[in-house]
Design an enzyme around this catalytic site. Sequence first.
Site, PDB file in Angstrom:
ATOM      1  N   LYS A  23      -7.441  13.693  18.781  1.00  0.00           N
ATOM      2  CA  LYS A  23      -7.436  15.125  19.095  1.00  0.00           C
ATOM      3  C   LYS A  23      -7.520  15.342  20.603  1.00  0.00           C
ATOM      4  CE  LYS A  23     -11.314  17.781  19.062  1.00  0.00           C
ATOM      5  NZ  LYS A  23     -11.321  18.577  20.298  1.00  0.00           N
ATOM      6  N   ASN A  24      -8.410  14.602  21.243  1.00  0.00           N
ATOM      7  CA  ASN A  24      -8.633  14.830  22.671  1.00  0.00           C
ATOM      8  C   ASN A  24      -7.531  14.262  23.547  1.00  0.00           C
ATOM      9  OD1 ASN A  24     -10.878  16.277  22.134  1.00  0.00           O
ATOM     10  ND2 ASN A  24     -12.350  14.732  22.811  1.00  0.00           N
ATOM     11  N   ARG A  93     -10.864  24.757  23.504  1.00  0.00           N
ATOM     12  CA  ARG A  93     -11.275  24.344  24.835  1.00  0.00           C
ATOM     13  C   ARG A  93     -10.125  23.667  25.596  1.00  0.00           C
ATOM     14  NH1 ARG A  93     -14.644  24.480  29.201  1.00  0.00           N
ATOM     15  NH2 ARG A  93     -14.331  22.574  30.343  1.00  0.00           N
ATOM     16  N   ASP A 117     -16.044  24.323  21.344  1.00  0.00           N
ATOM     17  CA  ASP A 117     -17.319  24.052  20.688  1.00  0.00           C
ATOM     18  C   ASP A 117     -18.511  24.646  21.422  1.00  0.00           C
ATOM     19  OD1 ASP A 117     -16.198  22.560  18.684  1.00  0.00           O
ATOM     20  OD2 ASP A 117     -16.212  20.743  19.889  1.00  0.00           O
ATOM     21  N   ASP A 307     -19.630  12.523  22.251  1.00  0.00           N
ATOM     22  CA  ASP A 307     -19.098  12.964  20.953  1.00  0.00           C
ATOM     23  C   ASP A 307     -19.666  12.130  19.797  1.00  0.00           C
ATOM     24  OD1 ASP A 307     -17.619  14.454  22.719  1.00  0.00           O
ATOM     25  OD2 ASP A 307     -15.754  14.267  21.625  1.00  0.00           O
TER      26      ASP A 307
HETATM   27  C1  UD1 Z   1     -13.847  16.383  26.994  1.00  0.00           C
HETATM   28  C2  UD1 Z   1     -13.690  16.329  25.490  1.00  0.00           C
HETATM   29  C3  UD1 Z   1     -15.043  16.437  24.803  1.00  0.00           C
HETATM   30  C4  UD1 Z   1     -15.984  15.369  25.332  1.00  0.00           C
HETATM   31  C5  UD1 Z   1     -16.058  15.439  26.861  1.00  0.00           C
HETATM   32  C6  UD1 Z   1     -16.885  14.335  27.489  1.00  0.00           C
HETATM   33  C7  UD1 Z   1     -11.545  17.390  25.148  1.00  0.00           C
HETATM   34  C8  UD1 Z   1     -10.809  18.552  24.617  1.00  0.00           C
HETATM   35  N1  UD1 Z   1     -12.860  17.448  25.058  1.00  0.00           N
HETATM   36  O1  UD1 Z   1     -14.365  17.664  27.325  1.00  0.00           O
HETATM   37  O2  UD1 Z   1     -14.855  16.239  23.389  1.00  0.00           O
HETATM   38  O3  UD1 Z   1     -17.276  15.574  24.794  1.00  0.00           O
HETATM   39  O4  UD1 Z   1     -14.728  15.338  27.416  1.00  0.00           O
HETATM   40  O5  UD1 Z   1     -16.401  13.095  27.097  1.00  0.00           O
HETATM   41  O6  UD1 Z   1     -10.972  16.424  25.610  1.00  0.00           O
HETATM   42  N2  UD1 Z   1     -18.361  19.814  34.222  1.00  0.00           N
HETATM   43  C9  UD1 Z   1     -18.698  20.591  35.299  1.00  0.00           C
HETATM   44  N3  UD1 Z   1     -17.694  21.208  36.007  1.00  0.00           N
HETATM   45  C10 UD1 Z   1     -16.374  21.058  35.675  1.00  0.00           C
HETATM   46  C11 UD1 Z   1     -16.041  20.258  34.582  1.00  0.00           C
HETATM   47  C12 UD1 Z   1     -17.053  19.638  33.857  1.00  0.00           C
HETATM   48  O7  UD1 Z   1     -19.867  20.745  35.627  1.00  0.00           O
HETATM   49  O8  UD1 Z   1     -15.514  21.629  36.385  1.00  0.00           O
HETATM   50  C13 UD1 Z   1     -19.425  19.111  33.462  1.00  0.00           C
HETATM   51  C14 UD1 Z   1     -19.556  19.577  32.029  1.00  0.00           C
HETATM   52  O9  UD1 Z   1     -20.373  20.697  31.905  1.00  0.00           O
HETATM   53  C15 UD1 Z   1     -20.159  18.345  31.362  1.00  0.00           C
HETATM   54  C16 UD1 Z   1     -19.544  17.187  32.142  1.00  0.00           C
HETATM   55  O10 UD1 Z   1     -19.079  17.742  33.369  1.00  0.00           O
HETATM   56  O11 UD1 Z   1     -21.557  18.304  31.558  1.00  0.00           O
HETATM   57  C17 UD1 Z   1     -18.414  16.480  31.420  1.00  0.00           C
HETATM   58  O12 UD1 Z   1     -17.431  17.390  31.045  1.00  0.00           O
HETATM   59  P1  UD1 Z   1     -15.907  16.984  30.909  1.00  0.00           P
HETATM   60  O13 UD1 Z   1     -15.757  15.494  31.007  1.00  0.00           O
HETATM   61  O14 UD1 Z   1     -15.120  17.830  31.832  1.00  0.00           O
HETATM   62  O15 UD1 Z   1     -15.613  17.402  29.410  1.00  0.00           O
HETATM   63  P2  UD1 Z   1     -14.340  18.160  28.839  1.00  0.00           P
HETATM   64  O16 UD1 Z   1     -13.116  17.675  29.510  1.00  0.00           O
HETATM   65  O17 UD1 Z   1     -14.620  19.614  28.807  1.00  0.00           O
END
Ligand code: UD1
Length: 420
Positions: A23-24, A93, A117, A307
């Site tokens: 999915k991701n 998301r 989520d 996850d």
């Molecule tokens: C993706 C996955 C999600 C998984 C996560 C971490 C998808 C659709 N989702 O989410 O299932 O749990 O990776 O492996 O692929 N953050 C910031 N600023 C930003 C971006 C992120 O502070 O601009 C923080 C987030 O709040 C979080 C951390 O960085 O604490 C990691 O987030 P990120 O790796 O970006 O997760 P997603 O890409 O949203």
Amino acid sequence: MSEHFRVQGGARLVGEVDVVGAKNSVLKLMAAALLAEGTTTITNCPEILDVPLMADVLRSLGCEVTLDGRVVTITTPKELNHRADSEAMGKLRASVCVLGPLVGRCKRAVVALPGGDAIGSRPLDMHQNGLRKLGAHSEIEHGCVVAEAEGLHGAQIWLDFPSVGATENILMAAVLANGTTVIDNAAREPEIVDICVMLQQMGAKIEGAGTSTLTVHGVESLQPTEHRVIGDRIVGATWAFAAVMTRGDITVRGVNPHHLDLVLEKLRMAGAEVTTFEDGDGFRVVQRDRPQSVDFVTLPYPGFATDNQPFAIALSAVSEGTSMITENLFEARFRFIEEMVRLGADARTDGHHAVVRGVERLSSAPVWASDIRAGAGLVLAGLCADGATEVYEIFHIERGYPGFVENLRKLGATVDRVSA
Ligand code: UD1
């Protein structure tokens, strides 16, 4: 009509399951198709709701998208609409990953802030800062991320944290920028490697995929391609935990076992016999006795994935001994522990640590899924509870698990989908 799962506890899960594309990964690969005019084909797509939602997002941008089982075909026009603010955007998301490609192709983008989520705050500052380094102006306006650039140029970018989404967006903007971009402290997840492979097939010049330094030499344009999505390592991990928790014997096909190296090592520590297949297609997990407690710490890849954290809690709840689980990514992900406590788990949290003392047997109860993985974790717990556990809000689970009930039944579980 709302539906829920009724999960009968006590079965030992035995058999083989096939896992399809991640999915991701698939949603980002669909967004990458925006980067090239023409028809891109993506195979091994999971048949989950997020895929048609993402198709709607791409259609709103001017693409023609057809879904045929596990094959998605996307025809991208020369001129794209740069506004991604359709209703579908709010529902997932991953929709924010159209930001990078739109800025790359159109030099401007208006992208509605995404849904997804309820696992904690998910800011976009690193996405925006990266695009700013590439020469774009970016603000949040009226619930949308707005980014605009005269032209994009290569830059040195240091991420505060190896964010998956920020790495993807910056990468997809940088492939069409003028000059060389270096992304340091980049995410190393297998899904990042997957998108790099697809972009390379499209003609992008990327070095360092799977390491924390990605170097991107911008090119004028990209060509469409055909790409097969990597297997879903989180779904694979779900079955691996299910085998250990039910003292079962499950063979998982369709996932690269090296994407689960740390997960499988933890399960060995819990007492599992794990065999990884030499052809690189899957693994087998056999558990004979009650699992032993193991500690877990979530971190970006190759650390233990956030996850998988709900499965770690569910396993700890029935293991012999006490486990400490540390959540470093999403603060609200521990909320589902309240539901585990309903099932008789002896668990408490303190900040981003959870302490779980294993009990011999959980006790069935009605529980509510709050996100995909929490929901799957509750089903795993229900498999180890006395009686029938009712799991509500299952639409969350079905966003991530194609054929979940069918697979559980195939492995010998008694699970029903009940209409209220
Ligand atoms: C993706 C996955 C999600 C998984 C996560 C971490 C998808 C659709 N989702 O989410 O299932 O749990 O990776 O492996 O692929 N953050 C910031 N600023 C930003 C971006 C992120 O502070 O601009 C923080 C987030 O709040 C979080 C951390 O960085 O604490 C990691 O987030 P990120 O790796 O970006 O997760 P997603 O890409 O949203």
